[in-house]
Design an enzyme around this catalytic site. Structure first.
Site, PDB file in Angstrom:
ATOM      1  N   ARG A 201     -55.081  -6.066   2.216  1.00  0.00           N
ATOM      2  CA  ARG A 201     -55.208  -4.997   3.208  1.00  0.00           C
ATOM      3  C   ARG A 201     -54.138  -3.928   3.100  1.00  0.00           C
ATOM      4  O   ARG A 201     -54.431  -2.739   3.177  1.00  0.00           O
ATOM      5  CB  ARG A 201     -55.137  -5.555   4.644  1.00  0.00           C
ATOM      6  CG  ARG A 201     -56.415  -6.053   5.202  1.00  0.00           C
ATOM      7  CD  ARG A 201     -56.135  -7.151   6.190  1.00  0.00           C
ATOM      8  NE  ARG A 201     -55.577  -8.275   5.451  1.00  0.00           N
ATOM      9  CZ  ARG A 201     -56.292  -9.196   4.827  1.00  0.00           C
ATOM     10  NH1 ARG A 201     -57.588  -9.157   4.905  1.00  0.00           N
ATOM     11  NH2 ARG A 201     -55.729 -10.165   4.123  1.00  0.00           N
ATOM     12  N   THR A 202     -52.888  -4.367   2.950  1.00  0.00           N
ATOM     13  CA  THR A 202     -51.815  -3.376   2.996  1.00  0.00           C
ATOM     14  C   THR A 202     -51.988  -2.385   1.848  1.00  0.00           C
ATOM     15  O   THR A 202     -51.999  -1.168   2.053  1.00  0.00           O
ATOM     16  CB  THR A 202     -50.444  -4.073   2.953  1.00  0.00           C
ATOM     17  OG1 THR A 202     -50.393  -5.013   4.015  1.00  0.00           O
ATOM     18  CG2 THR A 202     -49.309  -3.062   3.118  1.00  0.00           C
TER      19      THR A 202
ATOM     20  N   LYS B  14     -41.010  -8.007 -18.438  1.00  0.00           N
ATOM     21  CA  LYS B  14     -40.026  -7.955 -19.535  1.00  0.00           C
ATOM     22  C   LYS B  14     -38.601  -8.066 -19.017  1.00  0.00           C
ATOM     23  O   LYS B  14     -37.648  -7.977 -19.777  1.00  0.00           O
ATOM     24  CB  LYS B  14     -40.158  -6.627 -20.295  1.00  0.00           C
ATOM     25  CG  LYS B  14     -41.494  -6.403 -20.949  1.00  0.00           C
ATOM     26  CD  LYS B  14     -41.478  -5.036 -21.641  1.00  0.00           C
ATOM     27  CE  LYS B  14     -42.841  -4.685 -22.188  1.00  0.00           C
ATOM     28  NZ  LYS B  14     -42.884  -3.256 -22.602  1.00  0.00           N
TER      29      LYS B  14
ATOM     30  N   ARG C 298     -43.537  -3.820  -1.607  1.00  0.00           N
ATOM     31  CA  ARG C 298     -43.525  -5.187  -1.035  1.00  0.00           C
ATOM     32  C   ARG C 298     -42.743  -6.066  -2.008  1.00  0.00           C
ATOM     33  O   ARG C 298     -43.002  -6.052  -3.222  1.00  0.00           O
ATOM     34  CB  ARG C 298     -44.943  -5.726  -0.863  1.00  0.00           C
ATOM     35  CG  ARG C 298     -44.950  -7.200  -0.494  1.00  0.00           C
ATOM     36  CD  ARG C 298     -46.321  -7.698  -0.104  1.00  0.00           C
ATOM     37  NE  ARG C 298     -46.738  -7.152   1.175  1.00  0.00           N
ATOM     38  CZ  ARG C 298     -47.887  -7.462   1.776  1.00  0.00           C
ATOM     39  NH1 ARG C 298     -48.728  -8.303   1.201  1.00  0.00           N
ATOM     40  NH2 ARG C 298     -48.196  -6.931   2.953  1.00  0.00           N
TER      41      ARG C 298
ATOM     42  N   HIS D  99     -42.137  -6.183   8.392  1.00  0.00           N
ATOM     43  CA  HIS D  99     -43.337  -5.518   7.862  1.00  0.00           C
ATOM     44  C   HIS D  99     -43.669  -4.423   8.886  1.00  0.00           C
ATOM     45  O   HIS D  99     -44.601  -4.547   9.678  1.00  0.00           O
ATOM     46  CB  HIS D  99     -44.459  -6.556   7.762  1.00  0.00           C
ATOM     47  CG  HIS D  99     -45.689  -6.116   7.027  1.00  0.00           C
ATOM     48  ND1 HIS D  99     -45.914  -4.819   6.632  1.00  0.00           N
ATOM     49  CD2 HIS D  99     -46.774  -6.832   6.620  1.00  0.00           C
ATOM     50  CE1 HIS D  99     -47.086  -4.763   6.013  1.00  0.00           C
ATOM     51  NE2 HIS D  99     -47.620  -5.975   5.988  1.00  0.00           N
TER      52      HIS D  99
HETATM   53  C1  NCD Z   1     -49.081 -10.311   6.167  1.00  0.00           C
HETATM   54  C2  NCD Z   1     -47.864 -10.262   5.267  1.00  0.00           C
HETATM   55  O1  NCD Z   1     -47.971  -9.966   4.075  1.00  0.00           O
HETATM   56  O2  NCD Z   1     -46.798 -10.471   5.826  1.00  0.00           O
HETATM   57  N1  NCD Z   1     -50.211  -9.741   5.579  1.00  0.00           N
HETATM   58  C3  NCD Z   1     -50.503  -8.432   5.873  1.00  0.00           C
HETATM   59  O3  NCD Z   1     -49.881  -7.532   5.388  1.00  0.00           O
HETATM   60  N2  NCD Z   1     -51.491  -8.188   6.741  1.00  0.00           N
HETATM   61  C4  NCD Z   1     -49.356 -11.621   6.796  1.00  0.00           C
HETATM   62  C5  NCD Z   1     -49.446 -12.844   5.949  1.00  0.00           C
HETATM   63  O4  NCD Z   1     -49.377 -12.804   4.728  1.00  0.00           O
HETATM   64  O5  NCD Z   1     -49.638 -13.918   6.541  1.00  0.00           O
END
Ligand code: NCD
Length: 313
Positions: free
Chosen positions: A59-60, A88, A109, A137
């Protein structure tokens, strides 16, 4: 609309946001959502979003890409580290320096706490933290609050239960810090070994009315206006035997809803594993897919604010 403090600004921690900032973004989201496509597609025209995901994402990443496309911009990036020079041995610092050369805004991320702050210090262009270890997040918290506002028409005065892995879930921390700007009652429900980290409880207590529970008890269910469910973060457990002890502790299903307020909103940042039964997906209470849909609109507005000194109108 007051002046835009998000232009060219890093989005590293939700703690950097005032209540005015939050409301400014929610207003901007309403506004950008209502723009005609021709107008909307001017906001990111000729601009590039660069992303790198050192951890999995559905989703993100996709909502940022879809958001950028809706603004008339494009996206480039790495989500498969094996096909990048990270494989690498290239450092995070060098990788960020390079993405910085090719993009106007960077979405990162990474499994380490502090990774986005570090990247923000290195890059010329603004960084968006799309998950830094189990720390934060922030854009998830923005879309969570926006979802509550849209579905419940308010945030102040609500009772919110946050359920699941409150120790490792980074969405929990950003949500908790964001909620300190509002007048809410919080129920924190987790196995004792997965309770919210003490330092964060110290940080928010006094700003929130908090009750901690190890059971999703009837008293919690009958009080909550929102149940925010989270996945047990298997990948963050130092010892998988510990994960086995707590997996499947809570499942939200028809029986849970029967004990809850008729209009309770069930939210989840997703992905879910087994903590919400698919049997409730069709109910009006299940708003987790709507939540994901608000995510695209909120991220579009955030990108529009970061890329433009002001929005039209
Ligand atoms: C979350 C995350 O990556 O922290 N996912 C997201 O971005 N919706 C939640 C998760 O992974 O449980």
């Amino acid at each position: 609309m007051s002046s835009n403090s998000f232009y060219d600004r890093d989005i590293v921690s939700i703690k950097d946001f005032t209540k005015d900032d939050l409301e400014f973004i929610f207003d901007a989201t309403d506004k950008v959502s209502k723009l005609r496509p021709a107008e909307r597609s001017e906001l990111g025209k000729g601009r590039t979003l660069g992303y790198i995901f050192y951890e999995p994402s559905t989703r993100t990443r996709m909502s940022f890409e879809a958001a950028m496309a809706s603004l008339g911009g494009s996206s480039i990036g790495i989500s498969d580290l094996k096909s990048s020079s990270v494989e690498k041995g290239e450092s995070l610092a060098d990788t960020i320096r390079i993405i910085d050369l090719y993009s106007d805004v960077i979405v990162l991320r990474h499994p380490l706490d502090g990774s986005s702050r570090f990247a923000a210090e290195l890059s010329q262009n603004p960084i968006i933290n799309a998950g830094s270890g189990s720390e934060e997040h922030p854009t998830q918290a923005l879309l969570d609050l926006y979802t509550i506002l849209k579905e419940k028409k308010k945030i102040d005065g609500l009772s919110i239960a946050i359920v699941g892995d409150l120790k490792y879930g980074r969405t929990v921390y950003s949500l908790l810090y964001a909620l300190t700007n509002y007048d809410v009652d919080l129920h924190l429900v987790s196995p004792p070994s997965l309770a919210v980290r003490k330092e964060s409880i110290y940080e928010v207590q006094g700003k929130l009315r908090i009750k901690e529970h190890s059971e999703l008890a009837d008293g919690v269910l009958s009080d909550a206006d929102v149940i925010y469910v989270t996945r047990i973060q298997r990948e963050r457990f130092p010892d998988l035997q510990e994960y086995e002890k707590v997996r499947g502790t809570y499942t939200i299903d028809e029986n849970t809803l029967a004990k809850a307020k008729p209009d309770v909103a069930v939210m989840h940042p997703l992905p879910r594993v087994d903590e919400i039964s698919q049997n409730i997906d069709h109910t009006k209470n299940a708003i987790y897919f709507k939540q994901a849909s608000y995510g695209k609109e909120l991220r579009a507005a955030l990108l529009a604010l970061m890329l433009n000194e002001s929005l039209p109108g």
